[in-house]
Scaffold this motif. Structure first.
Motif: not given
Length: 179
Positions: A1-29
């Motif tokens: 895997x090229x370094x650019x693809x690794x960075x994109x994959x990490x950004x995508x995972x980070x965005x997914x984790x952030x969306x999951x955290x917001x959904x969890x926070x809204x549900x608990x609220x």
């Protein structure tokens, strides 16, 4: 895997984790605020019954923010929410609640309500309880036109109970039967 693809994959995972955290926070609220609203409507969900030496049972209810006395209770051993109504002749059960509790409709009769004349159906309840204040063979009416989930706890129950209002509290007392 090229370094650019690794960075994109990490950004995508980070965005997914952030969306999951917001959904969890809204549900608990939503859960928290739903419970807070329910407590404002029914501040008497968990009742404590006090007993005197003479055998008097006493339950203290707090008025809700709308000025009504709403409490948890039971009909025939099943949980319900009651709204105390001294202007109601009997216990008035919405049809949907009666069906859920398995209470059969008896004879039809006319009732006078705040919205005019309506048809209700007679019923006798094996038991009605608010805290440890319990009455048996309570007359009730099944009201198909009631668009609420609360059971109106009227005088067919309340006439057997002493009740006193002090400020925002309503004290219900059931005296021990004479020996």
């Amino acid at each position: 895997m090229k370094p650019e693809e690794t960075v994109r994959e990490q950004k995508r995972m980070g965005l997914g984790m952030m969306v999951l955290a917001w959904i969890t926070l809204l549900g608990l609220g939503a859960l928290f605020f739903s419970d807070a609203l329910e407590r404002q409507f029914n501040p008497n969900r968990e009742l404590e019954t006090r007993y005197s030496e003479a055998g008097v049972r006493e339950v203290v209810l707090q008025r809700n923010r709308y000025g009504h006395y709403v409490t948890s209770g039971e009909i025939n051993g099943h949980p319900v929410t009651f709204m105390l109504d001294t202007g109601a002749t009997g216990v008035a059960i919405p049809d949907a609640v009666a069906q859920r509790l398995g209470i059969a409709r008896g004879r039809a009769y006319r009732t006078q309500t705040a919205n005019g004349t309506a048809v209700s159906y007679a019923a006798t309840l094996d038991s009605v309880a608010v805290g440890n204040i319990v009455l048996h063979n309570v007359q009730a009416g099944i009201a198909p036109g009631m668009g609420i989930e609360e059971v109106l706890l009227g005088m067919s129950f309340l006439k057997h109970i002493e009740f006193t209002q002090r400020g925002d509290s309503l004290i219900l007392r059931q005296y021990a039967p004479p020996s």
